[in-house]
Design a protein around this motif. Structure first.
Motif, short mmCIF file in Angstrom:
data_model
loop_
_atom_site.label_atom_id
_atom_site.label_comp_id
_atom_site.label_asym_id
_atom_site.label_seq_id
_atom_site.Cartn_x
_atom_site.Cartn_y
_atom_site.Cartn_z
N LEU A 76 30.39 41.94 38.27
CA LEU A 76 31.69 42.22 37.67
C LEU A 76 32.58 40.98 37.77
CD1 LEU A 76 32.51 45.84 38.88
CD2 LEU A 76 31.85 45.11 36.58
N ARG A 77 33.44 40.79 36.79
CA ARG A 77 34.33 39.64 36.75
C ARG A 77 35.69 40.00 37.35
NH1 ARG A 77 31.13 36.64 36.86
NH2 ARG A 77 29.70 36.06 35.23
N ASP A 78 36.26 39.08 38.12
CA ASP A 78 37.61 39.23 38.67
C ASP A 78 37.77 40.52 39.47
OD1 ASP A 78 38.33 36.83 37.31
OD2 ASP A 78 38.69 38.01 35.49
N PHE A 79 36.68 40.95 40.12
CA PHE A 79 36.75 42.23 40.82
C PHE A 79 37.50 42.10 42.15
CE2 PHE A 79 35.03 46.01 42.99
CZ PHE A 79 35.32 46.95 42.02
N THR A 80 37.48 40.92 42.74
CA THR A 80 38.19 40.73 44.00
C THR A 80 39.69 40.94 43.81
OG1 THR A 80 36.54 39.16 44.78
CG2 THR A 80 38.69 39.10 45.86
N ALA A 81 40.24 40.36 42.75
CA ALA A 81 41.67 40.53 42.47
C ALA A 81 41.99 42.00 42.19
CB ALA A 81 42.09 39.66 41.30
N LEU A 82 41.13 42.66 41.44
CA LEU A 82 41.34 44.08 41.14
C LEU A 82 41.30 44.90 42.41
CD1 LEU A 82 41.66 46.31 38.98
CD2 LEU A 82 39.16 46.41 38.85
N SER A 83 40.40 44.56 43.32
CA SER A 83 40.27 45.31 44.57
C SER A 83 41.53 45.22 45.42
CB SER A 83 39.07 44.80 45.38
OG SER A 83 37.87 44.94 44.65
N GLU A 84 42.16 44.04 45.42
CA GLU A 84 43.34 43.84 46.26
C GLU A 84 44.55 44.61 45.74
OE1 GLU A 84 43.83 39.65 46.36
OE2 GLU A 84 42.22 39.31 47.82
N ALA A 85 44.52 44.98 44.46
CA ALA A 85 45.68 45.65 43.87
C ALA A 85 45.42 47.12 43.54
CB ALA A 85 46.09 44.91 42.58
N THR A 86 44.30 47.66 44.02
CA THR A 86 43.90 49.01 43.64
C THR A 86 43.51 49.81 44.87
OG1 THR A 86 43.02 48.08 41.59
CG2 THR A 86 42.43 50.36 42.08
N GLU A 87 43.78 51.12 44.83
CA GLU A 87 43.40 52.00 45.93
C GLU A 87 41.89 51.96 46.16
OE1 GLU A 87 45.12 53.88 48.05
OE2 GLU A 87 47.02 53.08 47.26
N PRO A 88 41.44 51.99 47.42
CA PRO A 88 40.00 51.94 47.71
C PRO A 88 39.20 53.02 47.00
CG PRO A 88 41.25 51.58 49.71
CD PRO A 88 42.24 51.96 48.66
N THR A 89 39.73 54.24 46.92
CA THR A 89 38.97 55.32 46.27
C THR A 89 38.76 55.03 44.79
OG1 THR A 89 41.04 56.55 45.94
CG2 THR A 89 39.71 57.10 47.89
N VAL A 90 39.75 54.41 44.15
CA VAL A 90 39.63 54.06 42.73
C VAL A 90 38.61 52.94 42.56
CG1 VAL A 90 40.86 53.21 40.70
CG2 VAL A 90 41.99 54.81 42.28
N ILE A 91 38.61 52.00 43.49
CA ILE A 91 37.65 50.89 43.44
C ILE A 91 36.23 51.40 43.61
CG2 ILE A 91 36.82 48.88 44.72
CD1 ILE A 91 39.12 48.30 42.87
N ILE A 92 36.03 52.31 44.57
CA ILE A 92 34.70 52.87 44.80
C ILE A 92 34.21 53.60 43.56
CG2 ILE A 92 33.40 54.58 46.13
CD1 ILE A 92 35.12 53.79 48.55
N ALA A 93 35.11 54.35 42.91
CA ALA A 93 34.73 55.07 41.69
C ALA A 93 34.34 54.09 40.59
CB ALA A 93 35.88 55.97 41.23
N ALA A 94 35.06 52.98 40.49
CA ALA A 94 34.74 51.97 39.48
C ALA A 94 33.39 51.33 39.76
CB ALA A 94 35.84 50.91 39.43
N LEU A 95 33.13 51.00 41.04
CA LEU A 95 31.84 50.42 41.40
C LEU A 95 30.70 51.38 41.10
CD1 LEU A 95 32.48 48.58 44.79
CD2 LEU A 95 31.79 47.54 42.62
N ASP A 96 30.87 52.64 41.46
CA ASP A 96 29.82 53.63 41.19
C ASP A 96 29.53 53.73 39.70
OD1 ASP A 96 29.54 54.17 43.87
OD2 ASP A 96 30.73 56.01 43.84
N ALA A 97 30.59 53.73 38.89
CA ALA A 97 30.41 53.83 37.45
C ALA A 97 29.67 52.60 36.91
CB ALA A 97 31.76 53.99 36.76
#
Length: 374
Positions: free
Chosen positions: A201-222
Motif C-alpha cells: 500500500l502507498r502512503d499507509f504510514t501517514a494514513l495510520s498516524e491519522a486514523t483510528e487503529p480499528t479503521v486501519i485494521i479494517a482497511a488492511l484486512d480488506a
C-alpha cells in the motif's frame, strides 16, 4: 447414540463376519484398535471403516465423518463416503453451521441415518451412517460400539488435522505441507522457479498516524482479502504479510508461461478488486488505498531460514530482491502495476514497455513493463 427418524427397525442379529472367531473383538473393532491409528487421513479412515462395516454385514448406504477445524473461516471438515462406489468427497462447514450438518443433509438423501458425537480435542467430531434400510437395535448397538472404539484413533486424526489447518492458515498450503513432511532444519530448502508478486500500500504510514487503529485494521484486512483472494484464485500462494505488504509466489508446475500468466491474471484481479474497494470507501467518506504491485519470474531458494530455535519458511534470493525493488519503482513511475522483462518474455498477454531502469542493489538494468490498459 442419538437416532434420527427412521433408525428403528426389526431386531435382526448381525451375521458373520461381524465377529471373527480368531479375534477377541469383532473384526471392525479389532481394526479400530490395531490399525486405524495409522490411517494417513480422515478420508482414508472413513473409507476403510465403512469397508470393514460392510464386510461385517451392516446394511450401509453411506457414512460421514466431521472434524472441527480451528480456522478463521472454515469451522469444520466433513468427509462423505458412499458405500456403493467407495468414493469419499469433502465438504466444508463455515461459521454458524451446526456440527455435521453437511453430513446429515447428504446422508438424509441416502436412507435412514444414525449419528453420534465424539469428544476430540480441540472440539467435537461426529460419525454418522445411513442405511439401505432402518437399522435394527442390534445394528445400532454395534454402531455405538464402533463410535466408542473410534474415539482414540479419531483423536489422533483430529490433532493432525488441527495442526495441518493451523499451519496452512499461517504458512500457506505448499509451505505447510513441506513443514509437515519434516522440513524443520535451518538452512535447508530447495531451489524452485516461480513468478513472484510483491505488493504494497502507498502512503499507509501517514494514513495510520491519522486514523483510528480499528479503521486501519479494517482497511488492511480488506486490502489483504483482495490480494490473497486473487492469488489463491489463480493457483498462487501467499508466503507472508509484511506490514502492509504481501509476498506471493506462483510456482512452475507446468510451464513457465502458465505460471507467469497466472500471476498476471491475479494482479489484474487485484487491481479490479481495489478499484471496487476504493469506490466503496469513497461512498463511506474514506480515502482510497493506492497500491503498487510488481511481478518477476526467476529462481529462488524456498525453505527454512532463521535462528536455531525460531524458523521462518520463506523464499530468498536475487529474484525476491528484484521484485521488491521493482515494486518500489511503482510510485516514481506513477504506475500501480509493473512487470519485469522475465515475465514479459514468457507471456503473450499485451504489455506496455516502459524502458530499462536501474534498480537499487541489482547489477543489471531491468526491462520494465506495465499492463497495456494500466
Amino acid at each position: 447414540m442419538r437416532h434420527r427418524e427412521g433408525c428403528a427397525g426389526k431386531d435382526d442379529s448381525l451375521q458373520p463376519p461381524w465377529h471373527d472367531p480368531s479375534m477377541d473383538l469383532p473384526a471392525p473393532l479389532a481394526w479400530l484398535v490395531d490399525e486405524a491409528g495409522t490411517s494417513p487421513s480422515p478420508e482414508r479412515f472413513l473409507a476403510d471403516l465403512g469397508g470393514h462395516l460392510l464386510a461385517a454385514g451392516l446394511p450401509l448406504a453411506g457414512g460421514a465423518l466431521t472434524l472441527a477445524a480451528p480456522h478463521p473461516i472454515i469451522t469444520q471438515h466433513t468427509w462423505l463416503w458412499r458405500a456403493e462406489t467407495g468414493a469419499v468427497v469433502e465438504a466444508l462447514g463455515f461459521a454458524g453451521t451446526a456440527l455435521g450438518q453437511a453430513g446429515r443433509d447428504w446422508l438424509g438423501e441416502l436412507g435412514p441415518a444414525c449419528e453420534e458425537t465424539i469428544g476430540t480435542a480441540p472440539g467435537n467430531s461426529l460419525l454418522a451412517w445411513a442405511g439401505t434400510r432402518p437399522f435394527s437395535s442390534s445394528e445400532t448397538d454395534s454402531l455405538r460400539q464402533v463410535t466408542r472404539f473410534a474415539a482414540a484413533p479419531l483423536a489422533g486424526l483430529a490433532a493432525r488435522a488441527t495442526l495441518s489447518t493451523l499451519l496452512e492458515a499461517y504458512l500457506g498450503r505448499r509451505s505447510a505441507a513441506r513443514v509437515q513432511a519434516g522440513a524443520l532444519s535451518r538452512s535447508t530448502g530447495e531451489t524452485i522457479r516461480a513468478a513472484l508478486l510483491c505488493a504494497d500500500l502507498r502512503d499507509f504510514t501517514a494514513l495510520s498516524e491519522a486514523t483510528e487503529p480499528t479503521v486501519i485494521i479494517a482497511a488492511l484486512d480488506a486490502w489483504f482479502d483482495r490480494v490473497a483472494g486473487a492469488v489463491h484464485a489463480f493457483g498462487g500462494e501467499v508466503l507472508k504479510f509484511i506490514g502492509d505488504g504481501v509476498l506471493a509466489i506462483f510456482p512452475v508446475t507446468g510451464t513457465p508461461t502458465e505460471a507467469c500468466e497466472a500471476a498476471l491474471r491475479a494482479v489484474t484481479a487485484i487491481r479490479a478488486g481495489m478499484a471496487h474497494l476504493d469506490a466503496t470507501r469513497a461512498n463511506q467518506g474514506l480515502p482510497p488505498l493506492p497500491f503498487g504491485a510488481a511481478l518477476h519470474f526467476g529462481d529462488m531458494l524456498w525453505g527454512n531460514i532463521g535462528a536455531a530455535d525460531r524458523l521462518d519458511f520463506t523464499a530468498i534470493g536475487p529474484a525476491v530482491n528484484l521484485v521488491s525493488r521493482l515494486e518500489g519503482l511503482c510510485k516514481p513511475l506513477g504506475r500501480n502495476i509493473l512487470v519485469s522483462g522475465s515475465v514479459a518474455a514468457e507471456t503473450t498477454m499485451p504489455l506496455l514497455s516502459l524502458g530499462d531502469y536501474e534498480l537499487r542493489g541489482i547489477a543489471e538494468p531491468c526491462a520494465v513493463f506495465t499492463l497495456a490498459e494500466n
